[in-house]
Design an enzyme around this catalytic site. Structure first.
Site, short mmCIF file in Angstrom:
data_model
loop_
_atom_site.label_atom_id
_atom_site.label_comp_id
_atom_site.label_asym_id
_atom_site.label_seq_id
_atom_site.Cartn_x
_atom_site.Cartn_y
_atom_site.Cartn_z
NE ARG A 74 3.82 0.61 -16.07
CZ ARG A 74 3.92 0.79 -14.73
NH1 ARG A 74 5.11 0.72 -14.13
NH2 ARG A 74 2.85 1.03 -14.00
CD GLN A 105 -3.40 -0.01 -4.53
OE1 GLN A 105 -2.39 -0.62 -4.21
NE2 GLN A 105 -4.59 -0.58 -4.60
CG ASN A 106 -4.86 1.49 -11.17
OD1 ASN A 106 -4.20 0.69 -10.50
ND2 ASN A 106 -6.11 1.24 -11.53
CG HIS A 123 0.87 4.05 -5.57
ND1 HIS A 123 0.51 2.73 -5.65
CD2 HIS A 123 0.91 4.33 -4.25
CE1 HIS A 123 0.35 2.24 -4.43
NE2 HIS A 123 0.58 3.18 -3.56
N PRO A 219 -12.08 -10.96 -9.05
CG PRO A 219 -11.12 -11.20 -11.18
CD PRO A 219 -11.31 -10.24 -10.06
C1 BV8 Z 1 6.36 3.52 1.74
C2 BV8 Z 1 3.73 3.07 -8.72
C3 BV8 Z 1 7.55 4.62 3.52
C4 BV8 Z 1 4.82 2.76 -9.65
C5 BV8 Z 1 3.56 1.42 -6.91
C6 BV8 Z 1 4.02 -2.56 5.68
C7 BV8 Z 1 4.12 -3.90 5.55
C8 BV8 Z 1 4.94 -4.44 4.52
C9 BV8 Z 1 5.63 -3.64 3.61
C10 BV8 Z 1 5.51 -2.30 3.73
C11 BV8 Z 1 4.73 -1.76 4.76
N1 BV8 Z 1 4.79 -0.42 4.64
C12 BV8 Z 1 5.60 -0.11 3.57
C13 BV8 Z 1 6.05 -1.24 3.01
C14 BV8 Z 1 6.90 -1.32 1.86
C15 BV8 Z 1 6.11 -1.23 0.53
C16 BV8 Z 1 5.13 -2.36 0.40
O1 BV8 Z 1 3.96 -2.23 0.63
N2 BV8 Z 1 5.68 -3.50 -0.03
C17 BV8 Z 1 4.79 -4.66 -0.30
C18 BV8 Z 1 5.25 -5.23 -1.62
C19 BV8 Z 1 4.87 -5.65 0.79
N3 BV8 Z 1 5.39 0.04 0.43
C20 BV8 Z 1 6.10 1.10 -0.06
O2 BV8 Z 1 7.26 1.05 -0.36
C21 BV8 Z 1 5.34 2.42 -0.16
N4 BV8 Z 1 6.15 3.48 0.41
O3 BV8 Z 1 5.88 2.74 2.50
O4 BV8 Z 1 7.21 4.57 2.12
C22 BV8 Z 1 8.74 3.73 3.66
C23 BV8 Z 1 9.94 4.22 3.21
C24 BV8 Z 1 11.09 3.41 3.42
C25 BV8 Z 1 10.98 2.13 3.98
C26 BV8 Z 1 9.71 1.66 4.39
C27 BV8 Z 1 8.58 2.46 4.23
C28 BV8 Z 1 5.15 2.80 -1.65
C29 BV8 Z 1 4.30 1.81 -2.35
C30 BV8 Z 1 3.98 2.31 -3.78
C31 BV8 Z 1 4.87 1.68 -4.82
N5 BV8 Z 1 4.47 2.06 -6.18
N6 BV8 Z 1 3.17 1.83 -8.16
C32 BV8 Z 1 4.36 1.99 -10.86
O5 BV8 Z 1 3.14 1.79 -11.03
O6 BV8 Z 1 5.25 1.64 -11.61
S1 BV8 Z 1 2.85 0.01 -6.22
C33 BV8 Z 1 2.11 -0.79 -7.58
O7 BV8 Z 1 1.99 -2.13 -7.18
C34 BV8 Z 1 0.70 -0.36 -7.91
O8 BV8 Z 1 0.51 1.02 -7.81
C35 BV8 Z 1 -0.11 -1.13 -6.87
O9 BV8 Z 1 -0.11 -0.42 -5.65
C36 BV8 Z 1 0.71 -2.37 -6.68
C37 BV8 Z 1 0.13 -3.48 -7.47
O10 BV8 Z 1 -0.97 -3.91 -6.76
P1 BV8 Z 1 -2.41 -4.00 -7.50
O11 BV8 Z 1 -2.73 -2.69 -8.12
O12 BV8 Z 1 -3.32 -4.55 -6.50
O13 BV8 Z 1 -2.14 -5.00 -8.71
P2 BV8 Z 1 -1.74 -6.54 -8.64
O14 BV8 Z 1 -1.21 -6.86 -9.96
O15 BV8 Z 1 -0.93 -6.81 -7.44
O16 BV8 Z 1 -3.16 -7.27 -8.41
C38 BV8 Z 1 -4.16 -7.14 -9.37
C39 BV8 Z 1 -5.45 -7.57 -8.67
O17 BV8 Z 1 -6.52 -7.35 -9.59
C40 BV8 Z 1 -5.46 -9.06 -8.29
O18 BV8 Z 1 -6.05 -9.21 -7.01
C41 BV8 Z 1 -6.38 -9.68 -9.36
O19 BV8 Z 1 -7.10 -10.77 -8.87
C42 BV8 Z 1 -7.31 -8.52 -9.66
N7 BV8 Z 1 -7.92 -8.53 -11.00
C43 BV8 Z 1 -7.41 -9.03 -12.16
N8 BV8 Z 1 -8.30 -8.80 -13.18
C44 BV8 Z 1 -9.37 -8.15 -12.64
C45 BV8 Z 1 -9.11 -7.95 -11.24
N9 BV8 Z 1 -9.97 -7.33 -10.42
C46 BV8 Z 1 -11.14 -6.89 -10.96
N10 BV8 Z 1 -11.45 -7.01 -12.30
C47 BV8 Z 1 -10.60 -7.63 -13.15
N11 BV8 Z 1 -10.93 -7.75 -14.44
#
Ligand code: BV8
Ligand code: ZN
Length: 250
Positions: A74, A105-106, A123, A219
Site C-alpha cells: 500500500r 480515517q485515511n 487511524h 455517491p
Molecule cells: C476500538 C487503519 C476499542 C488501518 C482502520 C461499536 C459498534 C460496533 C463495533 C465496534 C464498536 N466500537 C468498536 C468496534 C469495533 C471496531 C469497529 O468499528 N468495527 C466495525 C467493523 C463494526 N472498531 C475498532 O476496532 C476501533 N478500535 O474500538 O478500540 C476496543 C478495543 C477492543 C474491543 C472493542 C473496542 C479501531 C477502528 C480502526 C481500525 N483501523 N484503518 C488501515 O487502514 O489499514 S479502519 C479502516 O476501515 C479505515 O481507516 C476506515 O475507518 C474503515 C474503512 O471505512 P471507509 O474509510 O469508510 O471506507 P469504505 O471502503 O468502508 O467505504 C468507502 C466509502 O466511500 C463508501 O461509502 C463509498 O460509497 C464511498 N465512495 C466511493 N467512491 C467515492 C466515495 N465517496 C466519495 N467520493 C468517491 N469518489
C-alpha cells in the site's frame, strides 16, 4: 465537460456563514486518486484478503510478514498517486473558515499532501513505522527478511505500521480533538465514508446532537443518510469543489 452539480443556495449560505466547521473523511475521498477503498477488494494479489482481517493485532501475531508486506504494498502504491480535487477543496475550506478541523480515517497522507494542516489522523499513518513491542518509532528500517518484518534497533521486536488496527484504541489526542470539534461546529461535512467503523462513525452523531448542520458527500447511501441534513450524492472530487465554490465564489 458535464455541468457542475447545483448546490442548494441555503447550504452554500450556511457554509459561507459558518464560524466553525468540522470534516470527517474516509477512503472514498482518495478513490479518485486511484487508492482502492476498504470495501473495493484490493487489486491483484491482495484481493483474496479481507482488509478487516489483515488490519488486526491477531493477523500480525499470526503472520507478521504477510501484514508487513500488505502495508509495504500500500505504501509503494501511494508513491504513484496524488491528491485529487476533493482533498484540495477541503484544504481550501480550511483557509476560509475561522475555526476548522479535519478528522480523517485515511492513513494515506493525501490530505497533508494537498495542503491540509488543521487535521488529525484518527487511524494513524502508513508513512510511520514503530516497534510492535516497545513502540519506539523507526525513522528508517532495513529491507524485511524473507520470512519476517524488519526488527526494532532498540529491542529487536518486529516493526509494524503506525496505524490503528481493529480492536486497538485510537490516539487519545486525535479522538478528543475530533469529538470536541464535532460538538462545537456549526456545520459538519462527512465525505467518502461508509460510516461503519467506530468510534469515527459517532462523530457526525455528536455534531447532530449539538445542533450542527450535517452534510453527507457520497455517491452511495450509508447508515448515516437518513439522519443528515443535506446529501450531496456524487463523487467527492466533484461535489466538494462545487460546494466550496458555491459558498465562496470570490
Ligand atoms: C476500538 C487503519 C476499542 C488501518 C482502520 C461499536 C459498534 C460496533 C463495533 C465496534 C464498536 N466500537 C468498536 C468496534 C469495533 C471496531 C469497529 O468499528 N468495527 C466495525 C467493523 C463494526 N472498531 C475498532 O476496532 C476501533 N478500535 O474500538 O478500540 C476496543 C478495543 C477492543 C474491543 C472493542 C473496542 C479501531 C477502528 C480502526 C481500525 N483501523 N484503518 C488501515 O487502514 O489499514 S479502519 C479502516 O476501515 C479505515 O481507516 C476506515 O475507518 C474503515 C474503512 O471505512 P471507509 O474509510 O469508510 O471506507 P469504505 O471502503 O468502508 O467505504 C468507502 C466509502 O466511500 C463508501 O461509502 C463509498 O460509497 C464511498 N465512495 C466511493 N467512491 C467515492 C466515495 N465517496 C466519495 N467520493 C468517491 N469518489
Ligand atoms: Zn522495540
Amino acid at each position: 465537460m458535464s455541468q457542475p452539480p447545483t448546490i442548494a443556495p441555503s447550504l452554500a449560505a450556511a457554509l459561507r456563514a459558518a464560524r466553525r466547521v468540522a470534516v470527517l473523511t474516509g477512503a472514498g475521498v482518495s478513490a479518485e486518486s486511484g487508492v482502492p477503498t476498504f470495501r473495493d477488494a484490493h487489486a491483484g494479489l491482495w484481493a483474496k484478503y479481507d482488509p478487516r482481517e489483515l488490519a488486526t493485532p491477531e493477523a500480525f501475531e499470526r503472520n507478521p510478514k504477510l501484514v508487513w508486506d500488505w502495508y509495504a504494498a500500500r505504501r509503494a502504491m501511494l508513491a504513484d498517486v496524488a491528491p485529487n480535487p476533493a482533498h484540495f477543496a477541503i484544504a481550501a475550506l480550511e483557509r476560509r473558515v475561522p475555526e476548522f478541523l479535519l478528522a480523517t480515517q485515511n492513513v494515506d497522507g493525501l490530505h497533508q499532501r494537498s495542503g491540509s494542516t488543521k487535521l488529525v489522523e484518527l487511524h494513524g499513518s502508513i508513512a510511520r513505522v514503530k516497534c510492535s513491542r516497545c513502540a519506539a518509532p523507526a525513522a528508517r528500517w532495513d529491507a524485511p527478511a524473507a520470512d519476517e518484518p524488519p526488527r526494532c534497533s532498540a529491542c529487536g521486536g518486529f516493526l509494524r505500521p503506525d496505524v490503528v488496527w481493529f480492536y486497538e484504541l485510537l490516539p487519545a489526542a486525535a479522538q478528543d480533538a475530533a469529538e470536541k470539534a464535532a460538538r462545537r461546529c456549526d456545520l459538519f461535512l462527512v465525505a467518502g465514508t461508509s460510516a461503519e467503523v467506530y468510534p469515527a462513525a459517532e462523530l457526525p452523531e455528536h455534531a447532530q446532537r449539538a445542533g450542527a448542520r450535517v452534510v453527507e458527500i457520497n455517491p452511495q447511501p450509508t447508515p448515516l443518510t437518513g439522519r443528515v441534513t443535506d446529501v450531496l450524492r456524487g463523487p467527492a472530487g466533484v461535489m466538494l469543489p462545487a460546494l466550496v465554490a458555491a459558498a465562496f465564489p470570490d
